[in-house]
Design an enzyme around this catalytic site. Structure first.
Site, PDB file in Angstrom:
ATOM      1  N   TYR A 100      -8.977   1.274  -5.634  1.00 36.31           N
ATOM      2  CA  TYR A 100      -8.699   2.686  -5.374  1.00 36.31           C
ATOM      3  C   TYR A 100      -9.914   3.348  -4.736  1.00 36.31           C
ATOM      4  O   TYR A 100      -9.786   4.134  -3.804  1.00 36.31           O
ATOM      5  CB  TYR A 100      -8.307   3.400  -6.673  1.00 36.31           C
ATOM      6  CG  TYR A 100      -7.099   2.775  -7.335  1.00 36.31           C
ATOM      7  CD1 TYR A 100      -5.813   3.050  -6.883  1.00 36.31           C
ATOM      8  CD2 TYR A 100      -7.240   1.893  -8.401  1.00 36.31           C
ATOM      9  CE1 TYR A 100      -4.702   2.466  -7.479  1.00 36.31           C
ATOM     10  CE2 TYR A 100      -6.136   1.303  -9.004  1.00 36.31           C
ATOM     11  CZ  TYR A 100      -4.869   1.598  -8.532  1.00 36.31           C
ATOM     12  OH  TYR A 100      -3.774   1.003  -9.113  1.00 36.31           O
ATOM     13  N   ASN A 124       4.131   5.498  -4.096  1.00 36.61           N
ATOM     14  CA  ASN A 124       4.543   4.740  -2.914  1.00 36.61           C
ATOM     15  C   ASN A 124       6.045   4.440  -2.982  1.00 36.61           C
ATOM     16  O   ASN A 124       6.490   3.732  -3.879  1.00 36.61           O
ATOM     17  CB  ASN A 124       3.731   3.440  -2.855  1.00 36.61           C
ATOM     18  CG  ASN A 124       4.171   2.505  -1.761  1.00 36.61           C
ATOM     19  OD1 ASN A 124       4.932   2.851  -0.877  1.00 36.61           O
ATOM     20  ND2 ASN A 124       3.667   1.276  -1.830  1.00 36.61           N
ATOM     21  N   CYS A 132       1.191  -1.828  -2.385  1.00 42.75           N
ATOM     22  CA  CYS A 132       0.403  -1.174  -3.430  1.00 42.75           C
ATOM     23  C   CYS A 132       0.036  -2.156  -4.546  1.00 42.75           C
ATOM     24  O   CYS A 132      -0.909  -1.900  -5.296  1.00 42.75           O
ATOM     25  CB  CYS A 132       1.135   0.044  -3.977  1.00 42.75           C
ATOM     26  SG  CYS A 132       2.831  -0.249  -4.474  1.00 42.75           S
ATOM     27  N   HIS A 133       0.736  -3.282  -4.626  1.00 43.25           N
ATOM     28  CA  HIS A 133       0.388  -4.290  -5.638  1.00 43.25           C
ATOM     29  C   HIS A 133      -0.969  -4.926  -5.349  1.00 43.25           C
ATOM     30  O   HIS A 133      -1.574  -5.529  -6.226  1.00 43.25           O
ATOM     31  CB  HIS A 133       1.475  -5.372  -5.716  1.00 43.25           C
ATOM     32  CG  HIS A 133       1.689  -6.131  -4.450  1.00 43.25           C
ATOM     33  ND1 HIS A 133       2.490  -5.644  -3.437  1.00 43.25           N
ATOM     34  CD2 HIS A 133       1.211  -7.329  -4.030  1.00 43.25           C
ATOM     35  CE1 HIS A 133       2.490  -6.525  -2.436  1.00 43.25           C
ATOM     36  NE2 HIS A 133       1.722  -7.559  -2.773  1.00 43.25           N
ATOM     37  N   GLU A 159       1.171 -14.362  -3.451  1.00 34.15           N
ATOM     38  CA  GLU A 159       0.195 -14.324  -2.363  1.00 34.15           C
ATOM     39  C   GLU A 159      -1.044 -15.172  -2.688  1.00 34.15           C
ATOM     40  O   GLU A 159      -2.045 -15.093  -1.992  1.00 34.15           O
ATOM     41  CB  GLU A 159      -0.200 -12.874  -2.069  1.00 34.15           C
ATOM     42  CG  GLU A 159       0.963 -12.042  -1.597  1.00 34.15           C
ATOM     43  CD  GLU A 159       0.573 -10.622  -1.230  1.00 34.15           C
ATOM     44  OE1 GLU A 159      -0.641 -10.331  -1.092  1.00 34.15           O
ATOM     45  OE2 GLU A 159       1.488  -9.785  -1.076  1.00 34.15           O
TER      46      GLU A 159
END
Length: 171
Positions: A100, A124, A132-133, A159
């Site tokens: 952030y 979001n 946003c993850h 990912e």
């Protein structure tokens, strides 16, 4: 399905549960978690709506591990500040994380703006597509996710990003 404001939607299956895809005026407006499972369609026909069919295909590719970048017309609704945060989210590469505070810094905001960035991140309307993850706490821990921390961890694992749970499982 459509509603009075011209939105059309469809529910698709995913490894993080049923997702409702909502489009308006030819662009993706919203992705909602926890959509009703009884509304899941096996395939989104191209004639239903090009943005929904295209989104469903690209999400399926993402979850299969063959897509790393989304190429969709987007129409999220939010304040100017939120849209600026979401624009930065769109640039966080697959398989990486940011914080952030780093997003606040990229926006030229003071260090204390991390909470405002977190609030915008939490609002979001296009999770997964606007990733946003991929935003974690300053110490690397998983923090807040509108879809729940379990989903966030699942998306990061897809990912190949190790989460703190993966790290502690090693010991």
């Amino acid at each position: 399905m459509s509603d009075p404001v011209g939105e059309i939607s469809v529910v698709v299956a995913s490894p993080v549960g049923p997702l409702e895809l909502v489009a308006v005026a030819g662009a993706l407006r919203t992705i909602r978690f926890d959509a009703p499972a009884d509304r899941v369609v096996a395939e989104v026909p191209d004639d239903l709506a090009a943005p929904l069919a295209r989104t469903a295909r690209q999400l399926a590719e993402y979850f299969a591990g063959t897509r790393r970048v989304f190429d969709l017309p987007l129409a999220p609704v939010g304040t100017d500040f939120r849209r600026r945060v979401w624009d930065v989210l769109a640039t966080v590469p697959w398989g990486t994380t940011t914080t952030y505070g780093e997003i606040a810094s990229r926006l030229g905001l003071p260090p204390g703006a991390s909470r405002a960035v977190g609030a915008a991140n939490g609002a979001n309307p296009l999770p997964v597509v606007l990733p946003c993850h991929r935003v974690v706490g300053s110490d690397g821990t998983l923090t807040g996710y509108a879809g729940g921390l379990g989903r966030k961890a699942t998306l990061l694992r897809l990912e190949h990003v190790a989460t703190e749970a993966d790290q502690t499982a090693l010991f």
